[in-house]
Design a protein around this motif. Structure first.
Motif, PDB file in Angstrom:
ATOM      1  N   HIS A   1       0.834  -1.208   0.000  1.00  0.00           N
ATOM      2  CA  HIS A   1       0.000   0.000   0.000  1.00  0.00           C
ATOM      3  C   HIS A   1       0.872   1.264   0.000  1.00  0.00           C
ATOM      4  O   HIS A   1       0.551   2.234  -0.693  1.00  0.00           O
ATOM      5  CB  HIS A   1      -0.937  -0.001   1.208  1.00  0.00           C
ATOM      6  N   ARG A   2       1.944   1.246   0.757  1.00  0.00           N
ATOM      7  CA  ARG A   2       2.844   2.410   0.751  1.00  0.00           C
ATOM      8  C   ARG A   2       3.472   2.604  -0.623  1.00  0.00           C
ATOM      9  O   ARG A   2       3.625   3.735  -1.092  1.00  0.00           O
ATOM     10  CB  ARG A   2       3.937   2.218   1.807  1.00  0.00           C
ATOM     11  N   TYR A   3       3.861   1.510  -1.250  1.00  0.00           N
ATOM     12  CA  TYR A   3       4.460   1.555  -2.588  1.00  0.00           C
ATOM     13  C   TYR A   3       3.481   2.188  -3.576  1.00  0.00           C
ATOM     14  O   TYR A   3       3.837   3.098  -4.342  1.00  0.00           O
ATOM     15  CB  TYR A   3       4.817   0.127  -2.986  1.00  0.00           C
ATOM     16  N   ARG A   4       2.248   1.733  -3.533  1.00  0.00           N
ATOM     17  CA  ARG A   4       1.220   2.263  -4.427  1.00  0.00           C
ATOM     18  C   ARG A   4       0.946   3.735  -4.134  1.00  0.00           C
ATOM     19  O   ARG A   4       0.834   4.557  -5.058  1.00  0.00           O
ATOM     20  CB  ARG A   4      -0.058   1.433  -4.270  1.00  0.00           C
ATOM     21  N   THR A   5       0.819   4.078  -2.872  1.00  0.00           N
ATOM     22  CA  THR A   5       0.551   5.465  -2.488  1.00  0.00           C
ATOM     23  C   THR A   5       1.674   6.386  -2.951  1.00  0.00           C
ATOM     24  O   THR A   5       1.421   7.509  -3.409  1.00  0.00           O
ATOM     25  CB  THR A   5       0.373   5.570  -0.959  1.00  0.00           C
ATOM     26  N   ALA A   6       2.922   5.913  -2.859  1.00  0.00           N
ATOM     27  CA  ALA A   6       4.066   6.719  -3.294  1.00  0.00           C
ATOM     28  C   ALA A   6       3.995   7.024  -4.782  1.00  0.00           C
ATOM     29  O   ALA A   6       4.284   8.142  -5.219  1.00  0.00           O
ATOM     30  CB  ALA A   6       5.369   5.990  -2.958  1.00  0.00           C
TER      31      ALA A   6
ATOM     32  N   ALA B   1      -2.469 -14.940  -0.170  1.00  0.00           N
ATOM     33  CA  ALA B   1      -3.075 -16.224   0.168  1.00  0.00           C
ATOM     34  C   ALA B   1      -2.342 -17.364  -0.512  1.00  0.00           C
ATOM     35  O   ALA B   1      -2.140 -18.442   0.079  1.00  0.00           O
ATOM     36  CB  ALA B   1      -4.551 -16.228  -0.224  1.00  0.00           C
ATOM     37  N   ASN B   2      -1.902 -17.142  -1.744  1.00  0.00           N
ATOM     38  CA  ASN B   2      -1.172 -18.176  -2.471  1.00  0.00           C
ATOM     39  C   ASN B   2       0.177 -18.465  -1.830  1.00  0.00           C
ATOM     40  O   ASN B   2       0.695 -19.579  -1.907  1.00  0.00           O
ATOM     41  CB  ASN B   2      -0.983 -17.763  -3.929  1.00  0.00           C
ATOM     42  N   LEU B   3       0.765 -17.463  -1.176  1.00  0.00           N
ATOM     43  CA  LEU B   3       2.070 -17.651  -0.537  1.00  0.00           C
ATOM     44  C   LEU B   3       2.028 -18.635   0.621  1.00  0.00           C
ATOM     45  O   LEU B   3       3.023 -19.267   0.951  1.00  0.00           O
ATOM     46  CB  LEU B   3       2.604 -16.307  -0.007  1.00  0.00           C
ATOM     47  N   LEU B   4       0.878 -18.737   1.249  1.00  0.00           N
ATOM     48  CA  LEU B   4       0.774 -19.575   2.450  1.00  0.00           C
ATOM     49  C   LEU B   4       1.043 -21.048   2.152  1.00  0.00           C
ATOM     50  O   LEU B   4       1.429 -21.791   3.054  1.00  0.00           O
ATOM     51  CB  LEU B   4      -0.618 -19.412   3.081  1.00  0.00           C
ATOM     52  N   GLY B   5       0.874 -21.442   0.912  1.00  0.00           N
ATOM     53  CA  GLY B   5       1.146 -22.832   0.560  1.00  0.00           C
ATOM     54  C   GLY B   5       2.554 -23.065   0.068  1.00  0.00           C
ATOM     55  O   GLY B   5       2.872 -24.159  -0.414  1.00  0.00           O
TER      56      GLY B   5
ATOM     57  N   ALA C   1       6.625 -10.228  -8.008  1.00  0.00           N
ATOM     58  CA  ALA C   1       5.230 -10.344  -8.431  1.00  0.00           C
ATOM     59  C   ALA C   1       4.365  -9.264  -7.784  1.00  0.00           C
ATOM     60  O   ALA C   1       3.536  -8.630  -8.449  1.00  0.00           O
ATOM     61  CB  ALA C   1       4.687 -11.737  -8.078  1.00  0.00           C
ATOM     62  N   ILE C   2       4.561  -9.042  -6.492  1.00  0.00           N
ATOM     63  CA  ILE C   2       3.780  -8.016  -5.795  1.00  0.00           C
ATOM     64  C   ILE C   2       4.137  -6.630  -6.318  1.00  0.00           C
ATOM     65  O   ILE C   2       3.265  -5.784  -6.528  1.00  0.00           O
ATOM     66  CB  ILE C   2       3.995  -8.122  -4.274  1.00  0.00           C
ATOM     67  N   ALA C   3       5.435  -6.388  -6.538  1.00  0.00           N
ATOM     68  CA  ALA C   3       5.866  -5.084  -7.045  1.00  0.00           C
ATOM     69  C   ALA C   3       5.278  -4.806  -8.425  1.00  0.00           C
ATOM     70  O   ALA C   3       4.748  -3.718  -8.684  1.00  0.00           O
ATOM     71  CB  ALA C   3       7.392  -5.013  -7.088  1.00  0.00           C
ATOM     72  N   TYR C   4       5.351  -5.797  -9.322  1.00  0.00           N
ATOM     73  CA  TYR C   4       4.843  -5.578 -10.679  1.00  0.00           C
ATOM     74  C   TYR C   4       3.321  -5.487 -10.702  1.00  0.00           C
ATOM     75  O   TYR C   4       2.762  -4.712 -11.482  1.00  0.00           O
ATOM     76  CB  TYR C   4       5.339  -6.678 -11.617  1.00  0.00           C
ATOM     77  N   TYR C   5       2.660  -6.250  -9.868  1.00  0.00           N
ATOM     78  CA  TYR C   5       1.201  -6.130  -9.764  1.00  0.00           C
ATOM     79  C   TYR C   5       0.830  -4.725  -9.298  1.00  0.00           C
ATOM     80  O   TYR C   5      -0.070  -4.086  -9.860  1.00  0.00           O
ATOM     81  CB  TYR C   5       0.655  -7.179  -8.789  1.00  0.00           C
ATOM     82  N   THR C   6       1.541  -4.245  -8.293  1.00  0.00           N
ATOM     83  CA  THR C   6       1.254  -2.915  -7.751  1.00  0.00           C
ATOM     84  C   THR C   6       1.517  -1.832  -8.784  1.00  0.00           C
ATOM     85  O   THR C   6       0.707  -0.915  -8.967  1.00  0.00           O
ATOM     86  CB  THR C   6       2.085  -2.668  -6.476  1.00  0.00           C
TER      87      THR C   6
ATOM     88  N   GLY D   1      -6.665  -8.338  -5.460  1.00  0.00           N
ATOM     89  CA  GLY D   1      -5.531  -9.009  -6.088  1.00  0.00           C
ATOM     90  C   GLY D   1      -4.390  -9.248  -5.118  1.00  0.00           C
ATOM     91  O   GLY D   1      -3.743 -10.306  -5.143  1.00  0.00           O
ATOM     92  N   LEU D   2      -4.139  -8.266  -4.246  1.00  0.00           N
ATOM     93  CA  LEU D   2      -3.064  -8.419  -3.265  1.00  0.00           C
ATOM     94  C   LEU D   2      -3.375  -9.564  -2.311  1.00  0.00           C
ATOM     95  O   LEU D   2      -2.492 -10.366  -1.978  1.00  0.00           O
ATOM     96  CB  LEU D   2      -2.883  -7.102  -2.501  1.00  0.00           C
ATOM     97  N   ASP D   3      -4.622  -9.659  -1.878  1.00  0.00           N
ATOM     98  CA  ASP D   3      -5.018 -10.756  -0.996  1.00  0.00           C
ATOM     99  C   ASP D   3      -4.859 -12.113  -1.684  1.00  0.00           C
ATOM    100  O   ASP D   3      -4.461 -13.092  -1.049  1.00  0.00           O
ATOM    101  CB  ASP D   3      -6.465 -10.573  -0.527  1.00  0.00           C
TER     102      ASP D   3
END
Length: 199
Positions: A80-85, A194-198, A133-138, A188-190
């Motif tokens: 969220h901070r990355y996106r806000t920036a 969630a996928n990381l937990l496995g 993946a999170i960075a590019y999604y954001t 999408g972030l969730d």
């Protein structure tokens, strides 16, 4: 007293906010500062170098404590901070997406993402790729949001698809509105977390 690099980069961000990425030039940054063009080149050898430094400056404070202790919440807060920036600056996501800065603030944010994933028990390779993946999604959804709001006459998906030709899109078009970027981002972030937990 002469200008330092940080002042030149901050001027680049001010010009970006004023006229946008496509119109930004080194000369316009120099004019904004009231200095000769070679002064800007002294601190940034090229426009790509300036943009990389601008992308890095945008991220100031993104990795700062306090952050949530629970790793999933920490990951969400960092994203969220990355996106806000990026949203804080005109064309901010385009600038960040178009550069690969190896600069202090960018590295600090990368360290925060990866260390959070490692602390969550994610294996090193998966932690590295998950951070990307999170960075590019954001970056992607933020760039889409900024591009949409920059249009003179935004087009609604619901107006562009007809049920006879695009039945599936017509069925879900109401969920792609200009006001739902925040909800779409969280959804999408969730999914990613969630996928990381496995893993």
């Amino acid at each position: 007293m002469g200008l330092d690099r940080e002042q030149v980069v901050a001027a680049g961000l001010a010009v970006l906010d004023d006229i946008g990425l496509d119109a930004l030039t080194m000369r316009k940054v120099a004019n904004h500062l009231g200095v000769q063009l070679n002064t800007v080149y002294w601190h940034a050898a090229s426009k790509p170098a300036l943009l990389a430094a601008m992308a890095d400056l945008m991220l100031a404070g993104c990795a700062d404590e306090p952050l949530p202790q629970q790793w999933q919440d920490r990951l969400r807060e960092l994203a969220h901070r990355y996106r806000t920036a990026m949203l804080a600056h005109r064309d901010g996501a385009r600038v960040v997406a178009g550069t690969f800065p190896v600069e202090p603030r960018t590295l600090e944010l990368g360290e925060a993402f990866v260390s959070t994933l490692l602390a969550g028990g994610i294996q090193p390779c998966n932690a590295a790729w998950s951070a990307w993946a999170i960075a590019y999604y954001t970056m992607g959804i933020t760039q889409e949001q900024q591009a949409y709001h920059a249009l003179d006459r935004p087009v609604r998906l619901a107006d562009a698809v007809s049920p006879d030709r695009y039945p599936a899109l017509a069925q879900v078009a109401e969920f792609f509105g200009p006001g739902d970027f925040d909800q779409r981002f969280d959804f999408g972030l969730d999914l990613l977390i969630a996928n990381l937990l496995g893993r």
